[in-house]
Write a protein that holds these residues in place. Structure first.
Motif, PDB file in Angstrom:
ATOM      1  N   TYR A   1      38.876  42.089  54.098  1.00 33.88           N
ATOM      2  CA  TYR A   1      39.311  42.077  55.555  1.00 33.88           C
ATOM      3  C   TYR A   1      38.544  41.628  57.008  1.00 33.88           C
TER       4      TYR A   1
ATOM      5  N   PRO B   1      41.766  49.851  60.559  1.00 34.69           N
ATOM      6  CA  PRO B   1      41.172  50.696  59.498  1.00 34.69           C
ATOM      7  C   PRO B   1      39.656  50.212  58.843  1.00 34.69           C
TER       8      PRO B   1
ATOM      9  N   PHE C   1      50.041  52.432  56.787  1.00 36.73           N
ATOM     10  CA  PHE C   1      49.066  52.445  56.849  1.00 36.73           C
ATOM     11  C   PHE C   1      48.598  54.328  55.350  1.00 36.73           C
TER      12      PHE C   1
ATOM     13  N   PRO D   1      50.385  48.412  64.531  1.00 34.71           N
ATOM     14  CA  PRO D   1      49.735  48.614  63.829  1.00 34.71           C
ATOM     15  C   PRO D   1      47.992  47.167  64.001  1.00 34.71           C
TER      16      PRO D   1
ATOM     17  N   ASN E   1      43.956  49.216  54.681  1.00 31.91           N
ATOM     18  CA  ASN E   1      44.897  50.030  55.400  1.00 31.91           C
ATOM     19  C   ASN E   1      44.892  51.700  55.219  1.00 31.91           C
TER      20      ASN E   1
END
Length: 254
Positions: free
Chosen positions: A250, A115, A146, A110, A119
């Motif tokens: 985010y 993203p 995801f 990850p 996600n």
């Protein structure tokens, strides 16, 4: 006379919109080659009515081996140029990941992926043939939390006579992203017909321009869509805005 008007300019639906798929970041793929080209593209975005853009350069092992570092660096340079201009566009970044064998490995890492938001990961396949490891890679992404978003599904010619592939993808949790130019004959009649069928069937989740060059946005300005499709398109376009706002939250935490 408006009672007899059967089509609407697509750009009339894009006032205040967000683009989640484009190649405006400078010098790292086949889109904008320098800051000047990036700024020209963003100025056109603003002229059309867009307010927000998530830059998504290609990540392909053989051609564009982009990383978190190369993408965020290009994003930072372009953001600085925006701040020094009179362009009123909010810019974030992610990537359009080719489903190849290198990406299958990244699906388990990850920290090596950027993203779109929440996600959501934008992925693509070759136009020549589907990725042999598509299902396996999608499953790996999902195991790691995801949500895969397949870019321009209507442009994969090998599915034009296998339409059932799309509802199967959806049943497996894959989101689908419409390319704006597919609403015209820009890529050809078969792609346009497939896009309209997917649109009518409510298969699309998101909307992107896939802008590489100024001519893409110039063509977009001229596209007209049937009025019966406008409400569906408005909802898909609204979904983009939710992604961008989530992306900002985010980024602020990261």
């Amino acid at each position: 006379m408006n009672l007899f008007k059967r089509k609407t300019l697509l750009k009339d639906l894009l006032v205040g919109a967000t683009d989640i798929h484009n190649h405006v970041l400078p010098g790292i793929d086949d889109g904008a080659q320098d800051i000047e080209q990036s700024i020209s593209l963003l100025a056109k975005y603003e002229e059309i009515g867009f307010k927000k853009v998530i830059g998504t350069p290609h990540t392909m092992s053989d051609y564009y081996p982009n990383t978190v570092e190369t993408i965020t660096s290009a994003h930072a340079k372009l953001n600085e140029a925006i701040h020094n201009s009179n362009i009123n566009i909010e810019l974030s970044c992610s990537s359009e990941y080719m489903i190849d064998y290198d990406f299958e490995e990244k699906a388990d890492k990850p920290s090596e992926l950027i993203p779109l938001a929440n996600n959501h990961i934008l992925v693509e396949m070759s136009y020549l043939r589907s990725s042999d490891n598509f299902d396996k890679t999608i499953y790996k992404l999902q195991l790691n939390g995801f949500i895969p978003v397949l870019a321009h599904p209507e442009r994969y010619g090998y599915y034009h006579d296998s339409y059932e592939a799309f509802p199967i993808m959806k049943s497996k949790g894959v989101k689908l992203q419409l390319n704006a130019l597919s609403l015209s004959d820009y890529y050809g009649d078969k792609i346009n017909k497939t896009a309209i069928r997917l649109l009518q069937d409510g298969m699309y989740d998101y909307f992107g321009t896939d802008t590489h060059k100024l001519r893409h946005l110039n063509h977009l300005e001229k596209i007209k869509v049937r009025n019966k499709h406008t409400e569906t398109l408005k909802q898909i376009i609204a979904n983009n805005d939710q992604l961008f706002d989530s992306k900002k939250k985010y980024d602020a935490v990261s």
